[in-house]
Design a protein around this motif. Structure first.
Motif, PDB file in Angstrom:
ATOM      1  N   CYS B  69      33.359  39.635  25.212  1.00  0.00           N
ATOM      2  CA  CYS B  69      33.775  39.397  26.590  1.00  0.00           C
ATOM      3  C   CYS B  69      33.876  40.717  27.334  1.00  0.00           C
ATOM      4  CB  CYS B  69      35.119  38.686  26.602  1.00  0.00           C
ATOM      5  SG  CYS B  69      35.786  38.509  28.264  1.00  0.00           S
ATOM      6  N   VAL B  70      33.311  40.765  28.556  1.00  0.00           N
ATOM      7  CA  VAL B  70      33.391  41.968  29.367  1.00  0.00           C
ATOM      8  C   VAL B  70      34.317  41.745  30.557  1.00  0.00           C
ATOM      9  CG1 VAL B  70      31.148  42.795  28.668  1.00  0.00           C
ATOM     10  CG2 VAL B  70      31.343  41.309  30.663  1.00  0.00           C
ATOM     11  N   SER B  71      35.121  40.698  30.465  1.00  0.00           N
ATOM     12  CA  SER B  71      36.048  40.277  31.517  1.00  0.00           C
ATOM     13  C   SER B  71      35.422  40.317  32.903  1.00  0.00           C
ATOM     14  CB  SER B  71      37.357  41.063  31.456  1.00  0.00           C
ATOM     15  OG  SER B  71      37.171  42.406  31.681  1.00  0.00           O
ATOM     16  N   CYS B  72      34.273  39.634  33.019  1.00  0.00           N
ATOM     17  CA  CYS B  72      33.640  39.494  34.320  1.00  0.00           C
ATOM     18  C   CYS B  72      34.343  38.425  35.135  1.00  0.00           C
ATOM     19  CB  CYS B  72      32.169  39.150  34.158  1.00  0.00           C
ATOM     20  SG  CYS B  72      31.933  37.520  33.464  1.00  0.00           S
ATOM     21  N   GLN B  73      35.119  37.608  34.479  1.00  0.00           N
ATOM     22  CA  GLN B  73      35.942  36.579  35.119  1.00  0.00           C
ATOM     23  C   GLN B  73      35.144  35.420  35.714  1.00  0.00           C
ATOM     24  OE1 GLN B  73      38.322  39.626  37.172  1.00  0.00           O
ATOM     25  NE2 GLN B  73      40.044  38.285  36.673  1.00  0.00           N
ATOM     26  N   CYS B  75      34.074  32.898  34.024  1.00  0.00           N
ATOM     27  CA  CYS B  75      34.615  31.667  33.465  1.00  0.00           C
ATOM     28  C   CYS B  75      35.920  31.292  34.162  1.00  0.00           C
ATOM     29  CB  CYS B  75      34.835  31.813  31.973  1.00  0.00           C
ATOM     30  SG  CYS B  75      35.807  33.220  31.501  1.00  0.00           S
ATOM     31  N   ILE B  86      42.585  35.685  33.152  1.00  0.00           N
ATOM     32  CA  ILE B  86      42.140  36.913  32.489  1.00  0.00           C
ATOM     33  C   ILE B  86      42.796  38.108  33.169  1.00  0.00           C
ATOM     34  CG2 ILE B  86      40.140  38.351  31.945  1.00  0.00           C
ATOM     35  CD1 ILE B  86      38.472  35.774  32.123  1.00  0.00           C
ATOM     36  N   CYS B 124      29.062  31.910  30.968  1.00  0.00           N
ATOM     37  CA  CYS B 124      29.334  33.251  30.442  1.00  0.00           C
ATOM     38  C   CYS B 124      28.040  34.036  30.249  1.00  0.00           C
ATOM     39  CB  CYS B 124      30.075  33.163  29.119  1.00  0.00           C
ATOM     40  SG  CYS B 124      30.392  34.779  28.405  1.00  0.00           S
TER      41      CYS B 124
HETATM   42  S1  SF4 Z   1      32.464  34.680  31.511  1.00  0.00           S
HETATM   43 FE1  SF4 Z   1      34.552  34.852  30.712  1.00  0.00          FE
HETATM   44  S2  SF4 Z   1      34.285  35.082  28.544  1.00  0.00           S
HETATM   45 FE2  SF4 Z   1      32.313  35.482  29.429  1.00  0.00          FE
HETATM   46  S3  SF4 Z   1      32.297  37.686  29.695  1.00  0.00           S
HETATM   47 FE3  SF4 Z   1      33.019  36.822  31.597  1.00  0.00          FE
HETATM   48  S4  SF4 Z   1      35.225  36.864  31.413  1.00  0.00           S
HETATM   49 FE4  SF4 Z   1      34.417  37.125  29.366  1.00  0.00          FE
END
Ligand code: SF4
Ligand code: SF4
Lengths: 357, 180
Positions: B69-73, B75, B86, B124
């Motif tokens: 997970c790169v915490s792109c947020q 999801c 997150i 994701c």
């Molecule tokens: S979509 Fe969610 S689980 Fe996937 S990288 Fe982004 S924050 Fe992480």
């Protein structure tokens, strides 16, 4: 004198114990048969601490559900025993006893084996009370059981139990007649004695069911109705009457009704075995004299009873319930004429045979 | 309207006694008695979970043990009942995976809110969140059912990965090609 009555008391306790155990295990059998018919394993979890943890046997017994009746019985004992506010208390409490006691009483005259004296060669029945009017006693006392159901239905002061009680009485009266008429030819056949022991001894070569299949059929149908078993369980019929006459009952009082019902089934099967399946005798085989033969005869009797009890359950999980009017129709319009015709036929036939001899 | 009257034949004598029907019914139930029960005794026996089953959402690591997970947020935004929360954080400069730049400091999924729709898995970009085969979640309080990051990783474990995207990026960077 004292030893005689002591012996009788011990015998009575033995028989009561045996029948109660059988009633408990009949419930288990019922649940297992139901489960197997419906593709389920049935009760297979209840365990007794030490016995249940023996490696192979313990697991096997647990899977078989052998400990389940004990758990059921304890549950009936320890649950809160409710006494609803709207019931007629005296009759409400009386009803389960009135259903249970006649069921237990009938077994006093039911012979369940025979012992042959090795010295004199005389055969005597194993029975609590060898009455000459055995079958009359059974018929009379077992129909007393209906009072328990009617009382229970009426004293509950609520509509479903009441309907159940009314149905029970109507059904009992209708089938009692066919029941009585269906066994008359059997006693005619064996020389007019009402003693059950004589009937069994008379069948040592040919079972009555082969000579009088119609009597056997009518009797079987009638005891289905008398014991309120499906397809004749009008008084209970869960689908339309909640639980029928015992809707307002719980805990131990319900347990008494329940055990009474199963005792009835066992006694009914016992009577059927005695009258039609040769009791404890096997065709062409003479049991050895003495104690060994006596034990053997009891075992044979129990095996036959087991087959009939199993048949009861097998039928229950096969057939749907009759409608009330169908039950009445079958009882009055079909079984009663058939039983009468059957009686007349055998009366004439027996008279003719006697003339020829 | 044309109607067709269905002819009802009167029952024959054998049918009116019910006996042949009863016997055939008895035969059916007797046959059933000899079949094996179909019951699955649940806590002792578990059902086979088919592939593609949408169980509890979990976080996974790649085969090298790196958190994906790169915490792109994404999801968090896509989640219809807003079950995901997150807290993003930066990866420290001196870490081996510093070039990934971001990782979640805290990752919470509220299992009481989650509707197992699978949108988080679908959205994701890093293939870091998967709905796997866990179907039975129990707890004694609401707090307990808000799964934290460590619990999500423990449930998720490691899934095979064929991309190793960030390893390739690092290799390219070392080979003198910072943009891919
Ligand atoms: S979509 Fe969610 S689980 Fe996937 S990288 Fe982004 S924050 Fe992480
Ligand atoms: S499965 Fe659906 S509801 Fe559950 S966390 Fe993912 S996006 Fe949200």
């Amino acid at each position: 004198m004292v030893t005689d009555s002591l012996e009788l008391v011990i015998k009575a306790f033995l028989v009561i114990g045996a029948v109660m155990t059988m009633a408990g295990y009949a419930v288990l059998l019922e649940r297992k048969v139901a489960a197997r018919v419906q593709g389920r394993p049935g009760p297979n979890r209840t365990q007794i601490p030490i016995l249940g943890s023996i490696p192979v046997i313990g697991t096997f017994l647990t899977r078989l559900g052998v400990f389940q009746p004990a758990a059921d019985g304890l549950k009936f004992l320890f649950k809160e025993d409710p006494l609803p506010g709207h019931v007629n208390k005296f009759y409400y409490v009386l009803a389960p006893m009135a259903a249970f006691i006649p069921a237990m009483l009938t077994m006093t005259v039911l012979p369940f084996g025979a012992i042959t004296d090795p010295v004199t060669g005389a055969t005597s029945p194993l029975v609590l009370a060898d009455l000459d009017i055995g079958i009359l006693f059974i018929l009379a006392v077992s129909s007393l059981g209906i009072y328990g159901i009617i009382l229970g239905g009426w004293a509950s002061n609520s509509k479903y139990p009441f309907l159940g009680g009314v149905r029970a009485s109507a059904q009992m009266i209708s089938y009692e007649i066919a029941l009585g008429l269906s066994i008359l030819p059997v006693f005619l056949w064996f020389g007019g004695s009402l003693n059950l022991f004589n009937v069994v001894q008379g069948q040592s070569q040919v079972w009555t069911i082969l000579v009088q299949p119609v009597s056997a059929l009518i009797f079987l149908i009638a005891i289905f109705a008398e014991t309120n078993r499906l397809p004749f369980d009008m008084p209970e019929s869960e689908t339309d009457l909640v639980a029928g006459y015992n809707t307002e009952y719980g805990a131990f009082k319900f347990g008494l009704f329940f055990v009474g019902e199963y005792t009835h089934i066992i006694i009914g099967s016992g009577v059927f075995v005695v009258l039609f399946l040769g009791g404890w005798t096997l065709p062409f085989i003479t049991l050895p004299a003495g104690l060994f033969g006596a034990v053997l005869s009891v075992l044979i009797f129990l095996a036959k009873v087991f087959v009939i009890v199993f048949f009861f359950m097998w039928i229950r999980w096969t057939l749907p319930r009759f409608r009330y009017d169908q039950v009445m129709n079958l009882g009055w319009n079909k079984l009663l004429p058939l039983a009468l015709a059957n009686l007349v036929f055998y009366a004439i036939a027996i008279a003719v045979i006697e003339q020829l001899n | 309207m044309a109607t067709k009257v269905v002819e009802r034949k009167p029952l024959s004598l054998a049918e009116r006694t019910f006996l042949p029907q009863i016997v055939s019914g008895l035969r059916v139930t007797m046959k059933n008695m000899f079949k094996a029960p179909v019951t699955l005794e649940y806590p002792d026996e578990r059902p086979d979970i088919p592939p593609g089953y949408r169980g509890v959402p979990t976080l996974v690591k790649d085969p090298n043990g790196r958190e994906k997970c790169v915490s792109c947020q994404l999801c968090e935004f896509v989640c219809p009942p807003k079950a995901i929360r997150i807290t993003p954080a930066e990866i420290p400069e001196d870490a081996e995976t510093a070039h990934v730049e971001k990782a979640p400091e805290e990752f919470e999924i509220n299992m009481l809110r989650c509707i197992y729709c699978g949108l988080c898995q679908e959205v994701c970009p890093e293939e870091a969140i998967f709905l796997q085969d866990i179907f039975s979640v129990t707890g004694t309080s609401r707090e307990e059912l808000v799964f934290k990051k460590d619990k999500l990783y423990a449930l998720g474990g490691t899934l095979p990965d064929s991309h190793f995207k960030w390893d390739k990026k690092k290799a390219d960077e070392l080979a003198g090609n910072p943009h891919h």
